[in-house]
Scaffold this active site. Structure first.
Site: not given
Ligand SMILES: [Zn+2]
Length: 283
Positions: A247, A101
């Protein structure tokens, strides 16, 4: 399933309106004609009406700020407040697989160059317009590009129009860069309830959550060690299935992502997990 909301974006150097103006992605003519604007918006994108949105089909609101879960409607099926998932939400995969993400970022390149198999990237519009070439390179390597909204707002506290704006501008940034419309959407902070679901659905997208959170962003706060994340993954590996939240917005999280990738074999992209299409439409 224990959910702890992703605060990773709060660790960024804040995106200023000025920095967004330095967009590397030209504002396309078709978007200028449609919106009347001439440049990509800042962190609060304007709502542009869309003729396919049916406001009557939007579920009732249980507006609340992040973490304030006491007064939400009992049947709102909030993922971040009560771990609720709907039958249409994706949160698992038959093979333990990574997802990333908050990119694309300058660090995404190192990640995609080290992944053994394609992965799924939930991208932010504000990042796409800054790093369109990295988005294209990730796509060219067979990774599936999905939406994570325009600027990472907590959607349950926004108005319907503001939620639509967060989604439409994200979709437009993806279309302007990758010439496709996304099929998969991951709500920032896991902020998903039936109102948000009923809006995402009107864009033809499916919500994707997770059932294994690495909390990788805590490495940046000194609250989590990369070695502990790798230990957790190794222990979880025997379960065989799962969808991992990571991430690609920092050097540290990318490095742990590469190490996790070395541990896992036979990973799937989200569409491969569910036998679905990569994109709603490509141009
Ligand atoms: Zn996020």
């Amino acid at each position: 399933m224990k959910i702890v909301i992703c605060l990773s974006v709060l660790l960024w150097a804040p995106l200023s309106e000025a920095s967004l103006l330095k967009s590397a992605l030209p504002f396309p003519d078709w978007l200028r004609d449609f919106t009347g604007l001439t440049e990509w918006p800042g962190l609060d994108p304007p709502y542009i009406p869309l003729d396919f949105i049916n406001f009557a089909a939007i579920e009732p609101s249980s507006n609340h700020k992040i973490g304030e879960c006491n007064n939400i409607l009992p049947n709102s099926c909030s993922f971040d407040c009560s771990n609720c998932v709907s039958t249409e939400d994706i949160f698992n995969c038959p093979k333990l697989s990574q997802t990333f993400d908050d990119g694309p970022s300058a660090f995404t390149l190192k990640l995609i160059n080290n992944l053994k198999t394609p992965s799924t990237f939930f991208t932010l519009g504000t990042q796409i317009v800054k790093y369109p070439e990295i988005y294209k390179q990730a796509m060219a390597k067979g990774n599936v590009m999905a939406s994570h909204s325009w600027s990472h707002k907590y959607l349950p506290e926004l108005t319907n129009e503001e939620i639509i704006a967060q989604i439409e501008w994200s979709v437009w940034a993806m279309n302007a860069t990758g010439h496709h419309l996304p099929k998969y959407f991951r709500p920032p902070y896991g902020g998903l309830d039936n109102r948000v679901r009923s809006i995402v659905k009107q864009f033809g997208m499916t919500n994707v959550l997770w059932n294994f959170d690495t909390h990788d962003w805590k490495i940046l706060l000194g609250q989590r060690k990369a070695s502990d994340i790798l230990k957790d993954i190794t222990n979880h590996k025997s379960a065989g299935n799962g969808l991992i939240l990571e991430h690609d917005h920092s050097s540290q999280t990318v490095n742990v992502g590469i190490d996790i990738n070395k541990i896992l074999d036979g990973q799937l992209t989200v569409p491969q997990c569910v036998g679905g299409v990569n994109y709603l439409r490509t141009f």
